[in-house]
Design a protein around this motif. Structure first.
Motif, PDB file in Angstrom:
ATOM      1  N   VAL A 231       0.841  -1.189   0.000  1.00 49.73           N
ATOM      2  CA  VAL A 231       0.000   0.000   0.000  1.00 49.73           C
ATOM      3  C   VAL A 231       0.879   1.243   0.000  1.00 49.73           C
ATOM      4  O   VAL A 231       1.814   1.358   0.786  1.00 49.73           O
ATOM      5  CB  VAL A 231      -0.933   0.014   1.216  1.00 49.73           C
ATOM      6  CG1 VAL A 231      -1.732   1.307   1.269  1.00 49.73           C
ATOM      7  CG2 VAL A 231      -1.880  -1.185   1.167  1.00 49.73           C
ATOM      8  N   ASN A 233       0.505   5.339   0.270  1.00 46.47           N
ATOM      9  CA  ASN A 233      -0.395   6.439   0.583  1.00 46.47           C
ATOM     10  C   ASN A 233       0.272   7.754   0.228  1.00 46.47           C
ATOM     11  O   ASN A 233       1.382   8.044   0.682  1.00 46.47           O
ATOM     12  CB  ASN A 233      -0.770   6.436   2.072  1.00 46.47           C
ATOM     13  CG  ASN A 233      -1.585   5.212   2.447  1.00 46.47           C
ATOM     14  OD1 ASN A 233      -2.515   4.856   1.751  1.00 46.47           O
ATOM     15  ND2 ASN A 233      -1.216   4.559   3.534  1.00 46.47           N
ATOM     16  N   ASN A 235      -0.581  11.644   0.488  1.00 42.66           N
ATOM     17  CA  ASN A 235      -1.535  12.561   1.084  1.00 42.66           C
ATOM     18  C   ASN A 235      -1.470  13.962   0.501  1.00 42.66           C
ATOM     19  O   ASN A 235      -2.167  14.851   0.952  1.00 42.66           O
ATOM     20  CB  ASN A 235      -1.305  12.637   2.596  1.00 42.66           C
ATOM     21  CG  ASN A 235      -1.566  11.297   3.264  1.00 42.66           C
ATOM     22  OD1 ASN A 235      -2.527  10.612   2.922  1.00 42.66           O
ATOM     23  ND2 ASN A 235      -0.700  10.914   4.185  1.00 42.66           N
ATOM     24  N   ASN A 251      -1.479  -1.382  -4.613  1.00 40.65           N
ATOM     25  CA  ASN A 251      -2.530  -0.380  -4.540  1.00 40.65           C
ATOM     26  C   ASN A 251      -1.943   1.017  -4.426  1.00 40.65           C
ATOM     27  O   ASN A 251      -0.935   1.232  -3.758  1.00 40.65           O
ATOM     28  CB  ASN A 251      -3.438  -0.638  -3.336  1.00 40.65           C
ATOM     29  CG  ASN A 251      -4.177  -1.954  -3.459  1.00 40.65           C
ATOM     30  OD1 ASN A 251      -4.487  -2.391  -4.556  1.00 40.65           O
ATOM     31  ND2 ASN A 251      -4.443  -2.593  -2.330  1.00 40.65           N
ATOM     32  N   ASN A 253      -3.333   4.631  -3.234  1.00 37.89           N
ATOM     33  CA  ASN A 253      -4.418   5.403  -2.639  1.00 37.89           C
ATOM     34  C   ASN A 253      -4.011   6.863  -2.599  1.00 37.89           C
ATOM     35  O   ASN A 253      -2.990   7.210  -2.006  1.00 37.89           O
ATOM     36  CB  ASN A 253      -4.725   4.916  -1.216  1.00 37.89           C
ATOM     37  CG  ASN A 253      -5.239   3.491  -1.199  1.00 37.89           C
ATOM     38  OD1 ASN A 253      -5.955   3.078  -2.098  1.00 37.89           O
ATOM     39  ND2 ASN A 253      -4.869   2.740  -0.176  1.00 37.89           N
ATOM     40  N   ASP A 255      -5.296  10.464  -1.432  1.00 40.44           N
ATOM     41  CA  ASP A 255      -6.313  11.155  -0.646  1.00 40.44           C
ATOM     42  C   ASP A 255      -6.435  12.618  -1.024  1.00 40.44           C
ATOM     43  O   ASP A 255      -7.409  13.272  -0.682  1.00 40.44           O
ATOM     44  CB  ASP A 255      -5.980  11.055   0.850  1.00 40.44           C
ATOM     45  CG  ASP A 255      -6.016   9.607   1.323  1.00 40.44           C
ATOM     46  OD1 ASP A 255      -6.857   8.855   0.797  1.00 40.44           O
ATOM     47  OD2 ASP A 255      -5.209   9.254   2.192  1.00 40.44           O
ATOM     48  N   ASN A 273     -12.247   5.028  -8.269  1.00 38.11           N
ATOM     49  CA  ASN A 273     -13.509   5.061  -7.532  1.00 38.11           C
ATOM     50  C   ASN A 273     -14.056   6.471  -7.373  1.00 38.11           C
ATOM     51  O   ASN A 273     -15.081   6.669  -6.744  1.00 38.11           O
ATOM     52  CB  ASN A 273     -13.332   4.415  -6.158  1.00 38.11           C
ATOM     53  CG  ASN A 273     -13.019   2.936  -6.279  1.00 38.11           C
ATOM     54  OD1 ASN A 273     -13.618   2.237  -7.079  1.00 38.11           O
ATOM     55  ND2 ASN A 273     -12.057   2.470  -5.491  1.00 38.11           N
TER      56      ASN A 273
END
Length: 742
Positions: A231, A233, A235, A251, A253, A255, A273
């Motif tokens: 994962v 991330n 930000n 993945n 992600n 944000d 998404n």
């Protein structure tokens, strides 16, 4: 006294710590090998005190390749000694690098040359191995230049690289604790960097390769290749610039906001998404699958360019655009309220950029156009009335621009002409009513008023029907270069070769050129606009497109004139012949393929003749007319023989006979129908009033027509004159609009 010809020297090498001075300490004593003559004493050698000279130091690697070179201008002391620092001299133009960039990863040699300024130039003084490589071990390492790590490096605490100095790792760097980097961080040469703890980069970080369990970048980061197996991330903003490749096997992600200012290449599955915004005109290239689980809004043009592996039109996977997952397919919405022929829902081009077909609007009337018509008929306001009153020759106000935009197609222009007919009928009613009042004084005694009443109402009904139909019946029109409607019919012989223009016979829904006697004869279509009864892909070779209606090229032998009937040649060869209508035989009519719409001299073996098929349903009318004429003659002859026989004669158009006109039907006129449905005892005014009052049409109401109700309730000279003046001006405005539209 002899000249100095040979020198002997010794030197000492001492390493000076890099933290103090970059260089190697070099000491040597210069000795003259030629003895000086002193009375009574022979001295075998002698040093050279206070002698100016030039020294050149050259460092070479084990292969003899020049690594570094510099020169010194110096002077021996009282004892003939020189003391120099290698690395602090004047770098020569042949030196490939500076001293602090020497790569000490292999053996080196030091070559020393000396010039005593005696005309002999630089003379080799010494050449020997450097057996001691500069090396310092400290508790803290401060690398102001390149730090090369060839083996495994374990950092059990913080690693700080300051002053924007690069750090190159050719081996493995293992960091077990927290690492803070406040300046640029470079990992080059595809070296693997494994971080089992957190890596914090407060400046710019450049990675050509790397594997990170936890990577935190608080400022700008430039990644050539980022491989994230777990994962990741992010930000804050994540920028991939300069066409650098970013591969994500795990993945991602995000944000915060993600700006893509250059290409984004995705070779695998990408799941979005939420919204994806690609701005600044930057391209987005996806070589893999793009899956969007939510709505997607594309605010600019969309180009789908795909090289499809399959060429067949029956395979689902041979199409670059597929829409699935719903009971409905594609919805197209244009910005026009009433799209017409100049607004296309779908257009089709070939590879040469030529339009081959389109699905376009079928423009109808808008409610605005109807309201504009009623506003024109309505009484003008005071300012407009004064302007019209002052200058009867002035063009009606409001015509240019404002009104013209509502009458921009055939349908609204037709509304304009229908309205003109209705207004002219009202004016005719007013004129007849005026004449009746002035001439007789009683409008009910004038037959012309009754006739004008019926005419006015009839024109009004046609205007209302025109508006109602064209406001309801909206649609789309399919336009194509194809000129006929065709259907797939089964071939009698699946191996028979049929090409466009071939005449075929039809028996029980099967076609063949070999049918001499057939139920009817048709033609193989060339370029049908619509094809019905489509077979399956596997069964298509057993069928052929046969023209049912429209224009089609037919293979015709011999001379052809426009209007000739096209019949099968009778040779079962798929060819046709042309027969003049005057030369047709009775049995020829069932063999008609179509009517020729072009001519040919017949010089070629055969010609493709544009033929109208499926529209010659009245071809037997002349034959029937001739038969009726013969029957009339036979009945007259029979009546001559038997005076008691009463003949029933047909009107044929050739002979004038005293017989009922049964050969052609005719309906009553609209005026006659209105009159028949009205009370014949009513005079003109009562008749038109009752017609308007009983009308169920929302337009045919008295309140929509100024002065009309006043005239009907009180037909005085003043009221009729006001009525006539108003509708004369309305007619003038309507005709001004039509002249502007032409």
């Amino acid at each position: 006294m002899n000249k100095i010809t040979f020198l002997i020297a010794f030197f000492m090498l001492n390493v000076i710590a890099f933290a103090q001075t970059d260089g190697i300490n070099y000491q040597a004593v210069i000795i003259d090998n030629n003895p000086q003559e002193i009375p009574g004493v022979d001295i075998p050698d002698n040093n050279l005190p206070n002698k100016p000279l030039e020294v050149r130091f050259t460092i070479e690697d084990g292969a003899g390749t020049l690594v570094y070179q510099e020169t010194h201008l110096t002077e021996t002391d009282l004892f003939g000694m020189i003391n120099l620092m290698i690395g602090q001299g004047e770098i020569t133009g042949q030196s490939p690098s500076v001293f602090d960039q020497i790569y000490w990863d292999n053996p080196k040699q030091l070559k020393v040359e000396i010039d005593l300024f005696d005309g002999n130039g630089l003379v080799l003084f010494s050449n020997q191995n450097l057996t001691y490589i500069p090396y310092v071990k400290h508790r803290e390492i401060i690398a102001t230049s390149t730090l090369d790590v060839d083996g495994e490096t374990n950092l059990n605490n913080s690693l700080s690289v300051n002053n924007q100095s690069p750090t190159s790792l050719s081996g493995t760097l293992t960091v077990d604790g927290e690492t803070n980097i406040e300046s640029d961080f470079f990992v080059n040469n595809q070296s693997t960097t494994t971080l089992s703890g957190d890596l914090y980069v407060f400046g710019t970080a450049f990675f050509t390769d790397g594997v990170f369990d936890n990577l935190t970048v608080n400022q700008h980061s430039s990644l050539n290749t980022l491989t994230a197996d777990g994962v990741t991330n992010i930000n804050n903003a994540f920028n991939v610039n300069n066409a650098n490749l970013a591969n994500l096997t795990g993945n991602l992600n995000v944000d915060g906001r993600t700006d893509l200012n250059d290409d984004l290449e995705v070779d695998g599955l990408t799941v979005l998404n939420d919204n994806l915004n690609v701005e600044n005109g930057a391209p987005t290239h996806l070589t893999g699958t793009l899956q969007v689980d939510d709505s997607s809004s594309l605010l600019g043009p969309v180009l789908i360019r795909a090289e499809m592996p399959l060429e067949t039109d029956f395979t689902y996977d041979s199409y670059p655009l597929k829409v699935e997952g719903s009971k409905n397919g594609i919805a197209i919405k244009v910005t026009e309220v009433s799209p017409g022929r100049s607004h296309n829902f779908v257009s089709f081009w070939d590879d040469n950029g030529t339009v081959v077909g389109r699905i376009e609007g079928f423009q109808t009337l808008s409610g605005v156009s109807r309201d504009i018509i009623l506003s024109i008929i309505d009484e003008p306001d005071e300012d407009e009335a004064e302007e019209i009153e002052d200058d009867d020759n002035a063009p009606p106000p409001g015509v240019p621009g404002v009104l013209l935009q509502y009458f921009n197609n055939d349908y609204t222009l037709g509304l304009l002409f229908e309205t003109i007919d209705f207004v002219e009928a009202l004016i005719n009613f007013g004129i007849n009513l005026t004449a009746c009042i002035l001439g007789i004084g009683l409008a009910g005694d004038c037959d012309d008023v009754v006739w004008a009443t019926v005419q006015s109402f009839t024109q009004g009904i046609q205007l209302s029907a025109y508006i109602a139909y064209n406001e309801i019946n909206k649609g789309a029109a399919f336009e194509s270069g194809g000129a006929d409607y065709a259907e797939w019919l089964k071939k009698y012989d699946v191996n028979e070769v049929l090409t466009f223009g071939d005449v075929v016979g039809v028996k029980g829904g099967e076609v063949s050129k070999s049918f001499a006697n057939a139920e009817q004869f048709m033609v193989v279509s060339q370029n049908p606009m619509v094809i019905g009864a489509m077979p399956s892909q596997e069964d298509e070779r057993n069928y052929k497109e046969i023209a049912f209606l429209g224009q089609i090229p037919v293979k015709v032998i011999g001379k052809v004139s426009k209007g000739d009937y096209i019949l099968p040649s009778g040779n079962n060869d798929g060819l046709a012949m042309a027969v003049s209508p005057n030369d047709m035989k009775a049995l020829d009519y069932k063999r008609i393929v179509g009517v020729a719409w072009e001519a040919s001299t017949g010089d070629a073996l055969f010609s493709y003749i544009n033929t109208a098929v499926g529209i010659n349903s009245n071809d037997m009318s002349n034959v029937i007319n001739d038969m009726q004429q013969v029957m009339n003659q036979m009945q007259n002859a029979l009546a001559d023989v038997n005076p008691n026989y009463k003949p029933v004669l047909f009107e044929t158009g050739k002979d004038k006979v005293d017989a009922p006109k049964i050969n052609q039907s005719q309906s009553p006129t609209l005026q006659a129908m209105v009159s028949s449905q009205s009370d014949a005892n009513k005079n003109g005014i009562e008749l038109i009033k009752s017609l308007f009052e009983n009308s169920k049409n929302d337009i045919m109401k008295l309140e929509n027509f100024p002065y009309l109700e006043d005239v009907l309730n009180n037909p005085t000279k003043d009221n009729v004159e006001a009525f006539n003046n108003h509708y004369t001006k309305v007619l003038k405005k309507l005709k001004a609009i039509t002249s502007e539209r032409k």
